[in-house]
Design a protein around this motif. Sequence first.
Motif, PDB file in Angstrom:
ATOM      1  N   GLY A  12       5.444  -3.640   1.259  1.00 11.68           N
ATOM      2  CA  GLY A  12       4.971  -3.678   2.639  1.00 11.68           C
ATOM      3  C   GLY A  12       4.028  -2.537   2.958  1.00 11.68           C
ATOM      4  N   LEU A  13       4.470  -1.314   2.723  1.00 15.84           N
ATOM      5  CA  LEU A  13       3.634  -0.161   3.041  1.00 15.84           C
ATOM      6  C   LEU A  13       2.382  -0.125   2.181  1.00 15.84           C
ATOM      7  CD1 LEU A  13       3.303   2.416   4.702  1.00 15.84           C
ATOM      8  CD2 LEU A  13       4.564   3.638   2.927  1.00 15.84           C
ATOM      9  N   ASP A  14       2.498  -0.550   0.911  1.00 17.00           N
ATOM     10  CA  ASP A  14       1.323  -0.559   0.042  1.00 17.00           C
ATOM     11  C   ASP A  14       0.253  -1.524   0.559  1.00 17.00           C
ATOM     12  OD1 ASP A  14       2.935  -2.749  -0.506  1.00 17.00           O
ATOM     13  OD2 ASP A  14       2.514  -2.763  -2.646  1.00 17.00           O
ATOM     14  N   ILE A  15       0.693  -2.552   1.282  1.00 15.69           N
ATOM     15  CA  ILE A  15      -0.243  -3.504   1.876  1.00 15.69           C
ATOM     16  C   ILE A  15      -0.798  -2.937   3.184  1.00 15.69           C
ATOM     17  CG2 ILE A  15      -0.516  -5.855   2.733  1.00 15.69           C
ATOM     18  CD1 ILE A  15       1.976  -6.581   1.079  1.00 15.69           C
ATOM     19  N   PHE A  16       0.112  -2.463   4.027  1.00 18.11           N
ATOM     20  CA  PHE A  16      -0.277  -1.938   5.332  1.00 18.11           C
ATOM     21  C   PHE A  16      -1.285  -0.796   5.190  1.00 18.11           C
ATOM     22  CE2 PHE A  16       0.032   0.671   9.084  1.00 18.11           C
ATOM     23  CZ  PHE A  16       0.259  -0.215  10.126  1.00 18.11           C
ATOM     24  N   ALA A  17      -1.075   0.074   4.208  1.00 21.41           N
ATOM     25  CA  ALA A  17      -1.878   1.289   4.065  1.00 21.41           C
ATOM     26  C   ALA A  17      -2.955   1.158   3.006  1.00 21.41           C
ATOM     27  CB  ALA A  17      -0.968   2.474   3.742  1.00 21.41           C
TER      28      ALA A  17
END
Length: 261
Positions: free
Chosen positions: A85-90
């Motif tokens: 999730g965070l790797d996508i968001f950021a």
Amino acid sequence: MTFPAMPIKILTTFILIIGAAAAVRGADMSERFQARTYTSKKYSTLPYRLLVPPNYDKGKKYPLVLFFHGVGERGTDNRKQLYCGLDIFAGENRMKRYPCFIAAPQCPVETKWAEVDWKAARHTMQNDPTPPLAMSIEIVADLQREFSIDTGRIYVTGYSMGGFATWEAIQRWPDLFAAAVPVCGGGDEALAPRLVHMPIWAFHGALDSIVNVRRSRNMINAIVRAGGMPRYSEYTLITHLCWNFTYTDDAMFDWLFKQKK
């Protein structure tokens, strides 16, 4: 297509090309995010990662995003929360367009962000926040003292267990956040009146067997009945893993970073 939610009426978005959710991961996340540990005077310690905006200029004010991971990323390694999730968001390109701080705490294995039965049809928020959730809010305050952060543009998002955390954070501290993006979570419907002025865009997969989609539907409708106008998007053909779509949605990012108290 999305529009502000109305009672009972639910927006559905058909996702026909699953591959469209794939995100460009870019550089190693562990290099882009500083590894930190927060020590609380009241509780204990909490590991977290911090993304500082590229070319940070202390003479400018930057938004801050508090990011809550799901149950599978709990631990103490201060790494797991980076890669779901965070790797996508950021993504690097997205952060160049929307420079901001991102704080991503990691919840210990033996606890939750919020004391909630994820399978229950509804829940009542406990009197006190869990230590990990309380320390996450303390981290936000700590970062405001350290960096040049726009207090009118503090955002919160999270998925699954982190979706519940997002709902609880804005219900406990509605004056702190400028906007929220809860993904496949749920909140205390009785506290919906606290959120009538909060910009919210919630997302859920209609076929979710982990967190029932009615948790998001009912929360949105409760806010609408209380007088609010939240947004809600439901992925008709998607199960629990819907955050890939949310965090690759350009419209969501455009909306989020336009919100200001």
